[in-house]
Design a protein around this motif. Structure first.
Motif, mmCIF file in Angstrom:
data_model
loop_
_atom_site.group_PDB
_atom_site.id
_atom_site.type_symbol
_atom_site.label_atom_id
_atom_site.label_comp_id
_atom_site.label_asym_id
_atom_site.label_seq_id
_atom_site.Cartn_x
_atom_site.Cartn_y
_atom_site.Cartn_z
ATOM 1 N N LEU A 105 21.050 27.708 49.052
ATOM 2 C CA LEU A 105 22.029 27.933 49.549
ATOM 3 C C LEU A 105 21.970 28.415 51.462
ATOM 4 N N LEU A 106 21.144 28.371 51.523
ATOM 5 C CA LEU A 106 20.843 28.432 53.448
ATOM 6 C C LEU A 106 22.391 28.264 54.348
ATOM 7 N N ASP A 107 22.344 27.093 53.683
ATOM 8 C CA ASP A 107 23.948 27.038 54.667
ATOM 9 C C ASP A 107 25.072 28.076 54.601
ATOM 10 N N LEU A 108 24.622 28.027 53.154
ATOM 11 C CA LEU A 108 25.810 29.118 53.121
ATOM 12 C C LEU A 108 25.818 30.601 53.315
ATOM 13 N N ARG A 109 24.307 30.863 52.841
ATOM 14 C CA ARG A 109 23.489 32.399 54.270
ATOM 15 C C ARG A 109 24.485 32.428 55.079
ATOM 16 N N TYR A 110 24.676 30.963 55.764
ATOM 17 C CA TYR A 110 24.716 32.350 56.836
ATOM 18 C C TYR A 110 26.291 32.137 57.596
ATOM 19 N N ARG A 111 27.418 31.869 56.845
ATOM 20 C CA ARG A 111 28.908 31.230 56.924
ATOM 21 C C ARG A 111 29.011 33.085 56.156
ATOM 22 N N LYS A 112 29.654 34.075 56.472
ATOM 23 C CA LYS A 112 29.517 35.498 56.484
ATOM 24 C C LYS A 112 30.918 35.486 55.877
ATOM 25 N N TYR A 113 31.469 35.337 56.762
ATOM 26 C CA TYR A 113 33.140 35.225 56.819
ATOM 27 C C TYR A 113 33.594 33.696 56.550
ATOM 28 N N VAL A 114 35.040 33.569 56.024
ATOM 29 C CA VAL A 114 35.732 31.547 55.331
ATOM 30 C C VAL A 114 36.872 32.043 55.267
ATOM 31 N N ASN A 115 37.307 31.588 55.607
ATOM 32 C CA ASN A 115 39.120 31.472 55.872
ATOM 33 C C ASN A 115 39.591 30.444 55.738
ATOM 34 N N ALA A 116 40.316 30.019 54.814
ATOM 35 C CA ALA A 116 41.173 28.838 54.718
ATOM 36 C C ALA A 116 42.839 29.190 55.255
ATOM 37 N N LYS A 117 43.435 28.120 56.609
ATOM 38 C CA LYS A 117 44.785 28.132 56.873
ATOM 39 C C LYS A 117 45.305 28.435 56.383
ATOM 40 N N ASP A 118 46.136 28.787 57.323
ATOM 41 C CA ASP A 118 47.504 29.383 56.720
ATOM 42 C C ASP A 118 48.767 28.365 56.576
ATOM 43 N N GLY A 119 49.631 28.472 55.419
ATOM 44 C CA GLY A 119 50.744 27.377 55.395
ATOM 45 C C GLY A 119 51.535 27.354 56.529
ATOM 46 N N ALA A 120 52.674 26.155 57.456
ATOM 47 C CA ALA A 120 53.682 26.568 58.653
ATOM 48 C C ALA A 120 54.559 26.779 57.904
ATOM 49 N N ARG A 121 55.352 27.679 58.783
ATOM 50 C CA ARG A 121 56.919 27.653 58.022
ATOM 51 C C ARG A 121 57.711 26.285 58.345
ATOM 52 N N GLY A 122 59.308 27.007 57.233
ATOM 53 C CA GLY A 122 59.600 26.486 56.783
ATOM 54 C C GLY A 122 60.501 25.612 57.696
ATOM 55 N N GLY A 123 60.962 24.512 57.401
ATOM 56 C CA GLY A 123 62.233 23.219 58.683
ATOM 57 C C GLY A 123 63.641 23.437 57.986
ATOM 58 N N PRO A 124 64.188 22.413 58.993
ATOM 59 C CA PRO A 124 65.453 22.186 59.021
ATOM 60 C C PRO A 124 65.629 21.592 57.442
ATOM 61 N N SER A 125 66.973 21.021 57.172
ATOM 62 C CA SER A 125 67.487 19.932 56.460
ATOM 63 C C SER A 125 66.565 20.388 54.961
ATOM 64 N N LYS A 126 66.062 21.337 54.158
ATOM 65 C CA LYS A 126 65.311 21.946 53.354
ATOM 66 C C LYS A 126 63.870 21.294 53.025
ATOM 67 N N LYS A 127 63.433 21.264 54.602
ATOM 68 C CA LYS A 127 61.930 21.036 54.540
ATOM 69 C C LYS A 127 61.496 21.649 54.401
ATOM 70 N N LYS A 128 60.339 21.852 53.640
ATOM 71 C CA LYS A 128 59.307 22.335 53.175
ATOM 72 C C LYS A 128 57.870 22.078 54.304
ATOM 73 N N GLY A 129 57.284 22.929 54.742
ATOM 74 C CA GLY A 129 56.815 23.928 55.576
ATOM 75 C C GLY A 129 55.331 22.760 54.746
ATOM 76 N N LYS A 130 54.496 22.756 56.287
ATOM 77 C CA LYS A 130 53.217 21.912 56.053
ATOM 78 C C LYS A 130 51.815 23.092 55.377
ATOM 79 N N SER A 131 51.028 23.054 54.470
ATOM 80 C CA SER A 131 50.587 23.853 53.685
ATOM 81 C C SER A 131 49.102 23.503 54.359
ATOM 82 N N GLY A 132 48.640 24.994 54.550
ATOM 83 C CA GLY A 132 47.721 24.988 54.697
ATOM 84 C C GLY A 132 45.878 23.821 54.352
ATOM 85 N N ASP A 133 45.005 23.629 55.328
ATOM 86 C CA ASP A 133 44.331 22.794 54.436
ATOM 87 C C ASP A 133 43.429 24.055 53.832
#
Length: 336
Positions: free
Chosen positions: A59-87
């Motif tokens: 677990l050596l690599d993970l031991r040095y990753r103290k804070y891990v954040n996934a990406k936020d989703g994007a705002r919705g668009g016109p024409s009922k277009k769903k925003g891009k999901s966060g990675d």
């Protein structure tokens, strides 16, 4: 090349991505000057995921990753277009990991297979766009939902080695030397206690392409179940071993040492003694004519093999005894 460091514990603060906000938008076209609401939904936030990787053993690599954040989703668009999901944020982890919520101690899962995934922090759902809020009395809603916040928590990851055979003995009982003799692994070996400060794995090869994995674990000391010495850091590693190979030096009081080892394991988790056991009496090359004195001979209800790793005395016999134990386990599983 330097020796790869071993780590069997990591604590990480993980946060799922926030959901994107829904959009407030109205349809506008050349011949539709007053179109209805068509604001799309926000994208979902990404998850933080632990994924099993059979190529890793620490677990050596993970031991040095103290804070891990996934990406936020994007705002919705016109024409009922769903925003891009966060990675998603993927954390690679070795097999044998057990994951807990650091605050509640809730067991979140364990990684036992390659590519197995466990979501440890879910991303928030995207907010609804304004087209969801139109009614017969409000044809032009000018509001939309904000996205939900991602899950946030601290997790603890413990690595419990997966091996067929675990070596159990006091410091300087000859565990590392035996692993080297049986598998060709190159653990650090010296003539003082606590040479082994982290587990080592070796693959034991036998005739007819038979193999099994053996784990050399840091030496146990009395009262290890209470955390003395390496304590539970050692004891948790034998939980996933199928056979326990107890090792006592021929220079010691064999029966006393064996019973002391049993007691430490029993105090930690009594059910571990339900596993098949073998006792190896080591360093027989230090005994005259490779013979134990009468007062040191033991009569136990488990296989006892007198060995010398330095001269390969009875090493092949020990391999066969262990192999038979492993086959008995396999036969029992097939009968279930």
């Amino acid at each position: 090349m330097g020796r790869v460091q071993f780590a069997d514990y990591a604590k990480i603060y993980v946060t799922g991505g926030n959901g994107g906000p829904g959009s407030v938008h109205f349809r506008r076209e050349k011949y539709v000057p007053r179109g209805g609401p068509d604001g799309g939904d926000g994208g979902d936030g990404g998850d933080v995921i632990l994924r099993g990787n059979e190529q890793l053993n620490t677990l050596l690599d993970l031991r040095y990753r103290k804070y891990v954040n996934a990406k936020d989703g994007a705002r919705g668009g016109p024409s009922k277009k769903k925003g891009k999901s966060g990675d998603d944020e993927i954390l690679e982890a070795p097999l044998g990991c057990v994951i807990y919520d650091a605050d509640t101690k809730e067991r979140l899962g364990e990684i036992t297979e390659h590519d197995q995934e466990i979501v440890v922090a879910e991303g928030g759902k995207g907010g609804l766009g304004n087209w969801h809020f139109r009614t017969s009395t409000n044809q032009t809603p000018r509001h939309a939902q904000d996205g939900k916040e991602g899950e946030e928590r601290a997790i603890e990851i413990e690595l419990k080695l997966i091996a067929d055979v675990g070596l159990v003995g006091f410091p300087n009982a000859g565990k590392s030397t035996l692993l080297s003799a049986m598998s060709g692994a190159k653990p650090k070996i010296d003539s003082y206690p606590f040479t082994t400060l982290s587990p080592n794995l070796g693959v034991v090869t036998m005739p007819d392409y038979r193999t099994f994995v053996m784990a050399d674990i840091p030496g146990i000391i009395e009262e290890a179940h209470d955390g003395r010495g390496l304590g539970i850091q050692f004891l948790r590693h034998i939980e996933r071993n199928n056979v326990l190979l107890f090792m006592v030096s021929s220079q010691q009081d064999i029966e006393y040492e064996y019973e002391a080892l049993l007691d430490e394991v029993r105090q930690y988790r009594a059910d571990l003694l339900d596993k098949p056991r073998v006792l190896a009496i080591t360093k027989m090359d230090l005994q005259e004519n490779y013979e134990l004195d009468e007062e040191k001979k033991v009569d136990l209800d488990i296989p006892v093999v007198e060995i010398s790793s330095a001269t390969n005395y009875h090493i092949d016999e020990l391999k066969e005894v262990i192999w038979e134990k492993l086959q008995d386990i396999e036969s029992t599983r097939e009968d279930v």
